[in-house]
Design a protein around this motif. Structure first.
Motif, short mmCIF file in Angstrom:
data_model
loop_
_atom_site.label_atom_id
_atom_site.label_comp_id
_atom_site.label_asym_id
_atom_site.label_seq_id
_atom_site.Cartn_x
_atom_site.Cartn_y
_atom_site.Cartn_z
N LEU A 177 35.19 38.10 41.84
CA LEU A 177 36.55 38.64 41.98
C LEU A 177 36.53 39.98 42.71
CD1 LEU A 177 37.97 37.82 38.43
CD2 LEU A 177 38.39 36.56 40.55
N ALA A 178 35.56 40.82 42.37
CA ALA A 178 35.45 42.11 43.04
C ALA A 178 35.19 41.93 44.53
CB ALA A 178 34.33 42.94 42.41
N ALA A 179 34.29 41.01 44.87
CA ALA A 179 33.99 40.76 46.28
C ALA A 179 35.20 40.23 47.03
CB ALA A 179 32.83 39.77 46.39
N ALA A 180 36.07 39.53 46.31
CA ALA A 180 37.28 38.97 46.93
C ALA A 180 38.40 40.00 47.06
CB ALA A 180 37.77 37.78 46.13
N GLY A 181 38.22 41.19 46.48
CA GLY A 181 39.21 42.25 46.63
C GLY A 181 40.15 42.45 45.47
N VAL A 182 39.84 41.86 44.31
CA VAL A 182 40.69 42.03 43.13
C VAL A 182 40.62 43.48 42.66
CG1 VAL A 182 40.96 41.38 40.70
CG2 VAL A 182 40.57 39.62 42.43
N HIS A 183 41.78 44.03 42.30
CA HIS A 183 41.84 45.41 41.87
C HIS A 183 41.74 45.58 40.35
CE1 HIS A 183 43.74 45.40 45.88
NE2 HIS A 183 43.25 46.62 45.98
N ALA A 184 42.23 44.62 39.60
CA ALA A 184 42.22 44.74 38.14
C ALA A 184 42.23 43.37 37.50
CB ALA A 184 43.42 45.56 37.64
N VAL A 185 41.65 43.29 36.29
CA VAL A 185 41.66 42.07 35.48
C VAL A 185 42.34 42.41 34.16
CG1 VAL A 185 40.29 40.27 34.37
CG2 VAL A 185 39.52 41.26 36.56
N LEU A 186 43.41 41.67 33.84
CA LEU A 186 44.16 41.88 32.60
C LEU A 186 43.75 40.83 31.58
CD1 LEU A 186 47.77 42.43 34.04
CD2 LEU A 186 45.86 44.04 33.93
N THR A 187 43.46 41.27 30.35
CA THR A 187 42.97 40.34 29.33
C THR A 187 43.54 40.68 27.96
OG1 THR A 187 40.99 41.70 28.92
CG2 THR A 187 40.79 39.97 30.57
N GLY A 188 43.18 39.86 26.97
CA GLY A 188 43.56 40.06 25.57
C GLY A 188 42.38 39.76 24.67
N HIS A 189 42.61 38.94 23.65
CA HIS A 189 41.61 38.35 22.76
C HIS A 189 41.05 39.30 21.71
CE1 HIS A 189 38.68 35.44 21.40
NE2 HIS A 189 37.69 36.30 21.62
N VAL A 190 40.73 40.54 22.06
CA VAL A 190 40.02 41.41 21.12
C VAL A 190 40.95 42.21 20.23
CG1 VAL A 190 37.94 41.54 22.53
CG2 VAL A 190 39.75 43.24 22.85
N HIS A 191 42.27 42.15 20.48
CA HIS A 191 43.30 42.75 19.62
C HIS A 191 43.31 44.28 19.66
CE1 HIS A 191 44.33 39.06 16.94
NE2 HIS A 191 43.95 38.69 18.15
N SER A 219 41.93 47.98 15.23
CA SER A 219 41.87 49.44 15.24
C SER A 219 43.15 50.10 15.74
CB SER A 219 40.70 49.90 16.13
OG SER A 219 39.47 49.40 15.64
N THR A 220 44.10 49.30 16.22
CA THR A 220 45.29 49.84 16.87
C THR A 220 46.54 49.23 16.25
OG1 THR A 220 43.97 49.82 18.90
CG2 THR A 220 46.31 50.30 19.14
N LEU A 221 47.60 50.00 16.21
CA LEU A 221 48.90 49.48 15.78
C LEU A 221 49.37 48.39 16.75
CD1 LEU A 221 50.68 52.87 14.97
CD2 LEU A 221 49.89 51.17 13.31
N PRO A 222 50.36 47.56 16.35
CA PRO A 222 50.94 46.62 17.30
C PRO A 222 51.33 47.35 18.59
CG PRO A 222 51.78 46.17 15.12
CD PRO A 222 50.98 47.43 15.01
N SER A 223 50.99 46.75 19.73
CA SER A 223 51.13 47.50 20.98
C SER A 223 51.21 46.56 22.18
CB SER A 223 49.95 48.46 21.16
OG SER A 223 48.73 47.73 21.32
N PHE A 224 51.58 47.14 23.31
CA PHE A 224 51.47 46.47 24.60
C PHE A 224 51.17 47.53 25.65
CE2 PHE A 224 55.93 47.70 24.40
CZ PHE A 224 56.26 48.06 25.70
N ASN A 225 50.80 47.08 26.85
CA ASN A 225 50.52 47.98 27.95
C ASN A 225 51.68 47.98 28.93
OD1 ASN A 225 47.90 48.53 27.02
ND2 ASN A 225 47.05 46.78 28.13
N GLU A 226 52.04 49.15 29.40
CA GLU A 226 52.99 49.30 30.49
C GLU A 226 52.21 49.72 31.73
OE1 GLU A 226 56.77 52.13 31.80
OE2 GLU A 226 56.21 51.96 29.69
N LEU A 227 52.31 48.93 32.79
CA LEU A 227 51.58 49.22 34.03
C LEU A 227 52.57 49.60 35.13
CD1 LEU A 227 49.56 47.39 32.37
CD2 LEU A 227 48.70 46.61 34.59
#
Length: 242
Positions: A177-191, A219-227
Protein backbone atom coordinates in the motif's frame (compact mmCIF):
# COMPACT_ATOMS: atom_id res chain seq x y z
CA UNK A 1 -11.16 20.72 3.60
CA UNK A 2 -12.82 17.30 3.95
CA UNK A 3 -14.06 16.19 7.35
CA UNK A 4 -14.59 12.48 8.09
CA UNK A 5 -16.00 10.73 11.13
CA UNK A 6 -14.21 7.41 11.65
CA UNK A 7 -16.05 5.02 13.97
CA UNK A 8 -15.64 1.33 14.71
CA UNK A 9 -16.72 -1.66 16.78
CA UNK A 10 -20.24 -0.54 17.56
CA UNK A 11 -21.30 -4.12 18.30
CA UNK A 12 -25.07 -3.85 18.04
CA UNK A 13 -26.30 -6.40 20.53
CA UNK A 14 -23.78 -5.03 23.02
CA UNK A 15 -23.85 -1.39 21.93
CA UNK A 16 -23.66 1.48 24.38
CA UNK A 17 -27.01 3.13 23.63
CA UNK A 18 -25.96 6.45 25.14
CA UNK A 19 -22.80 6.42 23.00
CA UNK A 20 -24.59 5.59 19.75
CA UNK A 21 -27.12 8.36 20.45
CA UNK A 22 -24.27 10.77 21.22
CA UNK A 23 -22.54 9.91 17.94
CA UNK A 24 -25.77 10.31 15.96
CA UNK A 25 -26.31 13.72 17.55
CA UNK A 26 -22.79 14.78 16.55
CA UNK A 27 -23.43 13.66 12.97
CA UNK A 28 -26.75 15.50 12.73
CA UNK A 29 -25.34 18.68 14.25
CA UNK A 30 -21.97 18.75 12.46
CA UNK A 31 -22.70 16.96 9.16
CA UNK A 32 -19.34 15.44 8.26
CA UNK A 33 -18.63 14.83 4.58
CA UNK A 34 -18.65 11.06 5.12
CA UNK A 35 -18.56 8.36 7.80
CA UNK A 36 -16.14 5.42 7.74
CA UNK A 37 -17.12 2.39 9.83
CA UNK A 38 -14.20 0.00 10.21
CA UNK A 39 -16.06 -3.16 11.13
CA UNK A 40 -17.81 -5.04 13.91
CA UNK A 41 -21.22 -3.46 13.51
CA UNK A 42 -22.70 -6.41 15.40
CA UNK A 43 -21.87 -8.65 18.31
CA UNK A 44 -22.92 -12.04 16.93
CA UNK A 45 -24.05 -11.28 13.35
CA UNK A 46 -27.70 -11.93 14.25
CA UNK A 47 -30.51 -10.69 12.00
CA UNK A 48 -31.85 -8.48 14.79
CA UNK A 49 -28.43 -6.89 15.28
CA UNK A 50 -28.04 -6.13 11.60
CA UNK A 51 -31.56 -4.68 11.52
CA UNK A 52 -30.70 -2.34 14.40
CA UNK A 53 -27.41 -1.38 12.73
CA UNK A 54 -29.18 -0.68 9.44
CA UNK A 55 -31.75 1.55 11.09
CA UNK A 56 -29.05 3.49 12.94
CA UNK A 57 -26.77 3.99 9.92
CA UNK A 58 -29.64 5.03 7.66
CA UNK A 59 -30.73 7.59 10.25
CA UNK A 60 -27.34 9.33 9.97
CA UNK A 61 -28.08 10.43 6.38
CA UNK A 62 -24.47 10.84 5.32
CA UNK A 63 -22.30 8.98 2.77
CA UNK A 64 -21.08 5.87 4.58
CA UNK A 65 -18.62 3.07 3.89
CA UNK A 66 -18.78 0.01 6.14
CA UNK A 67 -16.01 -2.56 6.41
CA UNK A 68 -16.62 -6.13 7.54
CA UNK A 69 -15.39 -7.13 10.99
CA UNK A 70 -14.84 -10.57 12.44
CA UNK A 71 -17.98 -10.22 14.62
CA UNK A 72 -20.04 -9.61 11.47
CA UNK A 73 -19.60 -13.18 10.22
CA UNK A 74 -22.11 -15.70 11.69
CA UNK A 75 -20.56 -17.48 14.66
CA UNK A 76 -23.20 -19.95 15.82
CA UNK A 77 -24.46 -20.97 12.35
CA UNK A 78 -21.76 -22.95 10.48
CA UNK A 79 -23.84 -23.15 7.26
CA UNK A 80 -24.31 -19.39 7.16
CA UNK A 81 -20.66 -18.77 8.04
CA UNK A 82 -19.25 -20.89 5.23
CA UNK A 83 -21.93 -20.66 2.53
CA UNK A 84 -23.55 -17.22 2.91
CA UNK A 85 -21.43 -15.35 5.47
CA UNK A 86 -22.55 -11.86 4.43
CA UNK A 87 -26.19 -12.51 3.54
CA UNK A 88 -27.46 -10.95 6.77
CA UNK A 89 -26.27 -7.49 5.85
CA UNK A 90 -29.56 -6.97 3.98
CA UNK A 91 -30.24 -3.24 3.57
CA UNK A 92 -26.63 -2.46 4.44
CA UNK A 93 -25.39 -4.03 1.21
CA UNK A 94 -24.99 -0.72 -0.63
CA UNK A 95 -22.71 0.57 2.15
CA UNK A 96 -20.51 -2.52 2.45
CA UNK A 97 -16.95 -1.99 1.23
CA UNK A 98 -18.09 1.09 -0.63
CA UNK A 99 -15.30 3.21 -2.15
CA UNK A 100 -15.82 6.91 -1.61
CA UNK A 101 -14.48 9.73 -3.74
CA UNK A 102 -14.67 13.14 -2.12
CA UNK A 103 -13.04 16.43 -3.02
CA UNK A 104 -9.36 15.48 -3.13
CA UNK A 105 -9.84 12.39 -0.94
CA UNK A 106 -10.15 8.81 -2.19
CA UNK A 107 -11.21 6.04 0.25
CA UNK A 108 -10.65 2.39 -0.70
CA UNK A 109 -11.85 -0.67 1.29
CA UNK A 110 -9.79 -3.76 2.08
CA UNK A 111 -11.23 -6.87 3.72
CA UNK A 112 -9.16 -8.38 6.53
CA UNK A 113 -11.69 -10.91 7.82
CA UNK A 114 -12.12 -14.51 6.73
CA UNK A 115 -14.72 -17.22 7.27
CA UNK A 116 -11.90 -19.76 7.71
CA UNK A 117 -8.27 -19.59 8.81
CA UNK A 118 -5.67 -22.24 9.52
CA UNK A 119 -5.31 -21.20 13.16
CA UNK A 120 -7.47 -21.48 16.23
CA UNK A 121 -8.33 -17.80 16.65
CA UNK A 122 -10.34 -16.74 13.60
CA UNK A 123 -11.00 -13.32 15.09
CA UNK A 124 -7.55 -12.16 14.04
CA UNK A 125 -6.83 -10.47 10.74
CA UNK A 126 -5.67 -11.82 7.41
CA UNK A 127 -4.98 -10.09 4.10
CA UNK A 128 -5.41 -12.51 1.23
CA UNK A 129 -3.80 -11.86 -2.15
CA UNK A 130 -7.16 -11.40 -3.87
CA UNK A 131 -8.26 -8.75 -1.40
CA UNK A 132 -4.95 -6.92 -1.64
CA UNK A 133 -5.07 -6.92 -5.45
CA UNK A 134 -8.58 -5.48 -5.40
CA UNK A 135 -7.52 -2.75 -2.99
CA UNK A 136 -4.43 -1.88 -5.01
CA UNK A 137 -6.62 -1.60 -8.12
CA UNK A 138 -8.84 0.84 -6.23
CA UNK A 139 -5.81 2.83 -5.13
CA UNK A 140 -4.53 2.96 -8.71
CA UNK A 141 -7.89 4.41 -9.79
CA UNK A 142 -7.57 7.38 -7.44
CA UNK A 143 -7.37 10.80 -9.08
CA UNK A 144 -3.91 12.29 -9.37
CA UNK A 145 -2.85 14.20 -6.25
CA UNK A 146 -5.71 12.75 -4.17
CA UNK A 147 -5.11 11.86 -0.53
CA UNK A 148 -5.68 8.10 -0.50
CA UNK A 149 -7.03 6.29 2.56
CA UNK A 150 -7.52 2.53 2.93
CA UNK A 151 -10.17 1.34 5.39
CA UNK A 152 -10.16 -2.15 6.92
CA UNK A 153 -11.09 -3.77 10.20
CA UNK A 154 -7.82 -5.13 11.59
CA UNK A 155 -4.66 -3.09 12.13
CA UNK A 156 -2.12 -4.33 9.60
CA UNK A 157 0.69 -4.18 12.18
CA UNK A 158 0.48 -3.98 15.95
CA UNK A 159 -0.22 -0.52 17.33
CA UNK A 160 0.85 -0.78 20.98
CA UNK A 161 -2.71 -1.20 22.31
CA UNK A 162 -3.78 -3.89 24.76
CA UNK A 163 -5.83 -5.54 22.04
CA UNK A 164 -3.99 -7.27 19.21
CA UNK A 165 -4.71 -8.03 15.57
CA UNK A 166 -1.94 -10.48 14.58
CA UNK A 167 -2.88 -9.82 10.96
CA UNK A 168 -1.37 -12.41 8.65
CA UNK A 169 0.04 -10.75 5.56
CA UNK A 170 -0.48 -7.36 7.18
CA UNK A 171 3.10 -6.14 7.04
CA UNK A 172 3.50 -7.15 3.40
CA UNK A 173 0.16 -5.53 2.59
CA UNK A 174 1.27 -2.31 4.30
CA UNK A 175 4.46 -2.30 2.26
CA UNK A 176 2.46 -2.74 -0.95
CA UNK A 177 0.00 0.00 0.00
CA UNK A 178 2.84 2.39 0.83
CA UNK A 179 4.52 1.68 -2.50
CA UNK A 180 1.22 2.38 -4.24
CA UNK A 181 1.00 5.82 -2.61
CA UNK A 182 -1.50 5.27 0.20
CA UNK A 183 -1.35 8.02 2.79
CA UNK A 184 -3.23 6.43 5.70
CA UNK A 185 -4.87 3.18 6.81
CA UNK A 186 -7.99 3.42 9.00
CA UNK A 187 -8.81 0.45 11.24
CA UNK A 188 -10.70 -0.73 14.34
CA UNK A 189 -10.81 -4.08 16.18
CA UNK A 190 -8.67 -3.23 19.22
CA UNK A 191 -11.28 -0.91 20.84
CA UNK A 192 -8.72 1.80 21.61
CA UNK A 193 -7.77 4.72 19.36
CA UNK A 194 -4.28 5.39 18.02
CA UNK A 195 -2.56 7.57 15.43
CA UNK A 196 0.91 6.45 14.39
CA UNK A 197 3.23 7.86 11.73
CA UNK A 198 4.65 4.56 10.51
CA UNK A 199 7.79 4.59 8.32
CA UNK A 200 7.68 2.25 5.34
CA UNK A 201 10.85 2.48 3.30
CA UNK A 202 11.28 6.11 2.33
CA UNK A 203 7.64 6.95 3.01
CA UNK A 204 5.48 7.44 6.09
CA UNK A 205 1.97 5.97 6.29
CA UNK A 206 -0.44 7.09 9.00
CA UNK A 207 -2.01 4.22 10.90
CA UNK A 208 -5.23 5.51 12.47
CA UNK A 209 -7.36 3.33 14.72
CA UNK A 210 -10.80 4.12 16.13
CA UNK A 211 -12.14 3.11 19.53
CA UNK A 212 -15.59 1.65 20.21
CA UNK A 213 -19.18 2.76 20.79
CA UNK A 214 -19.98 -0.51 22.55
CA UNK A 215 -20.10 -1.57 26.17
CA UNK A 216 -16.84 -3.44 25.54
CA UNK A 217 -14.54 -0.51 26.28
CA UNK A 218 -10.92 -1.05 27.20
CA UNK A 219 -8.55 1.83 27.99
CA UNK A 220 -10.65 4.59 26.42
CA UNK A 221 -14.16 5.94 26.85
CA UNK A 222 -16.63 5.44 23.96
CA UNK A 223 -15.15 7.49 21.14
CA UNK A 224 -14.66 8.16 17.45
CA UNK A 225 -12.06 9.95 15.33
CA UNK A 226 -12.65 13.19 13.49
CA UNK A 227 -10.33 13.58 10.50
CA UNK A 228 -9.67 16.81 8.61
CA UNK A 229 -7.97 16.39 5.24
CA UNK A 230 -6.79 19.17 2.98
CA UNK A 231 -3.74 20.02 0.95
CA UNK A 232 -2.35 16.53 1.51
CA UNK A 233 -2.37 17.01 5.29
CA UNK A 234 -4.36 14.74 7.63
CA UNK A 235 -5.17 15.91 11.12
CA UNK A 236 -7.03 13.80 13.66
CA UNK A 237 -9.07 14.66 16.72
CA UNK A 238 -10.17 12.08 19.25
CA UNK A 239 -13.79 12.66 20.25
CA UNK A 240 -14.62 10.96 23.57
CA UNK A 241 -18.07 10.82 25.08
CA UNK A 242 -18.21 13.08 28.11
Amino acid sequence: MIRLFHVSDIHFGAEDKAATAWFADRVHDERPDAIIVTGDLTMRARHTEFAAASHWLESLRRPISVEIGNHDVPYFNPFARFVRPYARYGRLERMIERPLELDGVHIVPMRTTSRLQLRLNWSKGIVRDRQLRATLAGVAAAPKDATVLVACHHPLVESGTNGTAHTRGGSAALNALAAAGVHAVLTGHVHDPFDIAHPVGDRVVRLIGAGTLSERVRSTLPSFNELHIGGGVITTRLREQA
